[in-house]
Design a protein around this motif. Structure first.
Motif, PDB file in Angstrom:
ATOM      1  N   ASP A 130       0.834  -1.211   0.000  1.00  0.00           N
ATOM      2  CA  ASP A 130       0.000   0.000   0.000  1.00  0.00           C
ATOM      3  C   ASP A 130       0.863   1.254   0.000  1.00  0.00           C
ATOM      4  N   ASP A 131       1.941   1.244   0.785  1.00  0.00           N
ATOM      5  CA  ASP A 131       2.846   2.394   0.804  1.00  0.00           C
ATOM      6  C   ASP A 131       3.433   2.622  -0.585  1.00  0.00           C
ATOM      7  N   PHE A 132       3.799   1.540  -1.260  1.00  0.00           N
ATOM      8  CA  PHE A 132       4.408   1.628  -2.588  1.00  0.00           C
ATOM      9  C   PHE A 132       3.395   2.133  -3.612  1.00  0.00           C
ATOM     10  N   GLU A 133       2.191   1.595  -3.575  1.00  0.00           N
ATOM     11  CA  GLU A 133       1.173   1.950  -4.559  1.00  0.00           C
ATOM     12  C   GLU A 133       0.615   3.360  -4.342  1.00  0.00           C
ATOM     13  N   ASP A 134       0.528   3.807  -3.089  1.00  0.00           N
ATOM     14  CA  ASP A 134      -0.027   5.129  -2.797  1.00  0.00           C
ATOM     15  C   ASP A 134       0.805   6.254  -3.398  1.00  0.00           C
ATOM     16  N   VAL A 135       2.093   6.028  -3.549  1.00  0.00           N
ATOM     17  CA  VAL A 135       2.982   7.055  -4.086  1.00  0.00           C
ATOM     18  C   VAL A 135       2.810   7.200  -5.587  1.00  0.00           C
TER      19      VAL A 135
END
Length: 167
Positions: free
Chosen positions: A88-93
């Motif tokens: 999620d951290d990776f995709e949110d960016v």
């Protein structure tokens, strides 16, 4: 992508959480289009060709230690994503396709999905029930503010009136 395909547990990956040894778990694609098969060969139903796509998603482990200094968001962003599923951290960016392509060189294996705890659904804290009896408290607070102002106003009025009458 790496060819060793070793499977790690979340506990093993979580141990790699420092500037000298930083691993992340990010969900990625492990399969693409298998091929094109003729539907005509399956009983000549449609008489045309169709693509059978195979996409499977698997959480993969990346050793990003060498990338910490080069990461545009800084090393703290990567270090804060260790010890958990950082998908999620990776995709949110909203990483670019070039950034996604760079991931291949950091791949070290897959993670055993059974070792990742299930996502917990967020439940907001319970709000206290609105108490209508609190309206009297509100009125008291307003009166505590207004009564001294009224007294001050009356005192200034009396002073003004007595000063103008004696002149």
């Amino acid at each position: 992508m790496g060819s060793d395909g070793k499977a790690f547990t979340l506990a093993e990956v979580s141990a790699h959480n420092s500037r000298k040894d930083c691993w992340l778990v990010i969900e990625g694609r492990i399969g693409m289009v298998i091929g094109v098969r003729s539907v005509a060969s399956i009983g000549n139903i449609l008489g045309s060709h169709t693509a059978l796509a195979y996409r499977s998603w698997n959480r993969q482990v990346y050793d990003v230690t060498k990338f910490l200094d080069d990461h545009p968001g800084g090393d703290e962003v990567l270090l804060s994503a260790t010890g958990k599923d950082a998908t999620d951290d990776f995709e949110d960016v909203g990483h670019s396709s070039a950034a996604r392509a760079m991931m291949d060189e950091f791949y070290v294996g897959d993670i055993d999905s059974a070792t990742i705890p299930a996502s917990v659904k967020y439940t907001p804290p319970k709000q206290p029930h609105y108490n209508q009896d609190k309206t009297t408290e509100f009125i008291i607070k307003i009166l505590q503010f207004l009564v001294p102002l009224i007294i001050l106003g009356v005192a200034v009025g009396v002073r003004f009136y007595t000063k103008s009458s004696s002149a």
